[in-house]
Enzyme design. Structure first.
Site, PDB file in Angstrom:
ATOM      1  N   CYS A  91       1.075  -1.257   0.082  1.00 23.55           N
ATOM      2  CA  CYS A  91      -0.011   0.365   0.428  1.00 23.55           C
ATOM      3  C   CYS A  91       0.825   0.764  -0.355  1.00 23.55           C
ATOM      4  O   CYS A  91       1.700   1.652   1.024  1.00 23.55           O
ATOM      5  CB  CYS A  91      -1.046  -0.364   1.400  1.00 23.55           C
ATOM      6  N   GLY A  92       1.278   2.021  -1.146  1.00 24.44           N
ATOM      7  CA  GLY A  92       1.743   3.256  -0.919  1.00 24.44           C
ATOM      8  C   GLY A  92       1.332   4.390   0.130  1.00 24.44           C
ATOM      9  O   GLY A  92       2.384   5.121   0.361  1.00 24.44           O
ATOM     10  N   HIS A  93       0.225   4.604  -0.328  1.00 30.05           N
ATOM     11  CA  HIS A  93      -0.302   5.820   0.351  1.00 30.05           C
ATOM     12  C   HIS A  93       0.003   5.574   2.683  1.00 30.05           C
ATOM     13  O   HIS A  93       0.387   6.237   2.931  1.00 30.05           O
ATOM     14  CB  HIS A  93      -2.514   6.432   1.122  1.00 30.05           C
ATOM     15  N   ASP A 250     -10.735   4.854  -3.399  1.00 25.52           N
ATOM     16  CA  ASP A 250      -9.574   4.982  -2.747  1.00 25.52           C
ATOM     17  C   ASP A 250      -9.483   6.171  -2.723  1.00 25.52           C
ATOM     18  O   ASP A 250      -9.489   6.771  -4.240  1.00 25.52           O
ATOM     19  CB  ASP A 250      -8.707   4.234  -3.939  1.00 25.52           C
ATOM     20  N   GLY A 255      -1.414   4.548  -4.233  1.00 28.16           N
ATOM     21  CA  GLY A 255      -0.083   4.605  -4.531  1.00 28.16           C
ATOM     22  C   GLY A 255       1.102   3.218  -4.498  1.00 28.16           C
ATOM     23  O   GLY A 255       2.039   3.407  -6.555  1.00 28.16           O
ATOM     24  N   THR A 256       0.578   2.151  -5.294  1.00 29.03           N
ATOM     25  CA  THR A 256       0.584   0.657  -5.527  1.00 29.03           C
ATOM     26  C   THR A 256      -0.001   1.059  -7.164  1.00 29.03           C
ATOM     27  O   THR A 256       0.570   0.873  -8.512  1.00 29.03           O
ATOM     28  CB  THR A 256       0.339  -0.035  -5.152  1.00 29.03           C
TER      29      THR A 256
END
Length: 334
Positions: A91-93, A250, A255-256
């Site tokens: 998870c990027g965020h 989202d 991010g991903t």
């Protein structure tokens, strides 16, 4: 009041997308790797996810994280992420929020003006950098796992609609589609229709093909559908909203998903190495992304993407579970 469990959390958001970091009440998580730990959580700790992600303590759009000891010798720590459907692989965020919370609360020790962190995730090793002044984090960048296009121009036929999607990996697998295919804009007014199409596209792809990482069997299936649109702001490259898990929206640029989008643009010669890609989201927030390097994942050409954003702490919470409460495991609407 009777209390059988107490959980403490620190909540934050990234461009409106929440992250609830569970700081207390988590039992021992077994496993040598983050993928093994994720599998353990799926089998033994899903009640914890339901309690803290579901209503009345959470909501359909809640996202969560557990910070673990590192799985590898050189990492600083590990992360496990959760959402309304289960446990995600990256998870990027979440990385942006975890680093921000860790520095601003004193959880992580930092020196100098820029700090590097090596993080073990189920999808692989992630390197994050924080830029900060005193105890205030200005931005967080992360070098994601190698990201690649799994399949280009996959034909889809649903009802009377025929269109194509790209399937790409950016820590999880995404289908990328233009919102104009359905006469929709990435905006609040079209969100219900976008959610509906996200579910249909995900179901269609998974009914027609197996999507699986070539090197890691635990990384498989379509995690989300990215709907791409023209940007609102002049400084943005593209606008998007990602529908993932069980119809979850989202709020951030994802991010991903941004990493997967960087991979698709690079593969189509629409983004060059070192060129800045500004990804706008449905709340008008933005991530900056770029291709750091070109590599390979098995037989796939891949890129190492860098994504930058910022986060803000929203609260410090203590949640209790009363065994007399028939809804103590929570419920989900939406």
């Amino acid at each position: 009041m009777k209390v059988s469990k107490i959980y403490t959390t620190i909540d934050a958001h990234v461009a409106g997308e929440p992250l609830r970091i569970i700081t207390g009440g988590v039992p021992e998580i077994k496993g040598e790797t983050q993928l093994e730990r994720r599998a353990y959580c799926m089998e033994h700790l899903d009640y914890l996810r339901e309690i803290l992600m579901y209503e009345p303590r959470g909501h359909h759009g809640m996202y969560g994280c557990i910070i673990t000891p590192p799985a590898s010798a050189h990492a600083d720590f590990g992360v496990l992420f959760m959402h309304n459907e289960g446990w995600s692989t990256m998870c990027g965020h979440g990385i942006i929020a975890v680093i921000t919370v860790g520095i601003e609360t004193g959880m992580f020790e930092v020196t100098g003006e820029k700090q590097k962190f090596i993080i073990d995730s189920p999808a692989g090793e992630v390197i994050a950098y924080a830029t900060y002044s005193g105890s205030e984090v200005e931005s967080v960048s992360f070098e994601n796992v190698p990201s690649f296009v799994y399949k280009k121009d996959v034909p889809i036929k649903i009802d009377s609609y025929e269109f194509q999607v790209d399937i790409a990996f950016g820590g999880a697998f995404y289908a990328v589609v233009d919102s104009k295919e359905f006469g929709l804009k990435v905006d609040f007014k079209d969100l219900s229709a976008i959610q509906m199409w996200g579910g249909k596209i995900k179901h269609y792809i998974e009914s027609k093909m197996e999507v699986k990482h070539p090197l890691e069997e635990g990384l498989k299936g379509i995690y989300g559908v990215i709907f791409s649109d023209d940007p609102k702001e002049k400084d943005a490259t593209l606008r998007n909203v990602t529908i993932f898990a069980d119809g979850q929206v989202d709020r951030s640029p994802c991010g991903t998903g941004t990493s997967a989008r960087i991979a698709t643009l690079f593969a189509k010669d629409a983004l060059q190495k070192g060129e800045i890609f500004v990804h706008e989201c449905i709340t008008d927030g933005k991530f900056e992304g770029e291709v750091l390097s070109v590599t390979a994942v098995h037989t796939y050409e891949a890129v190492v993407p860098k994504v930058t954003g910022n986060a803000f702490i929203t609260g410090f919470h203590q949640f209790v579970v009363d065994p007399r409460d028939d809804l103590n495991r929570g419920f989900l609407l939406g």
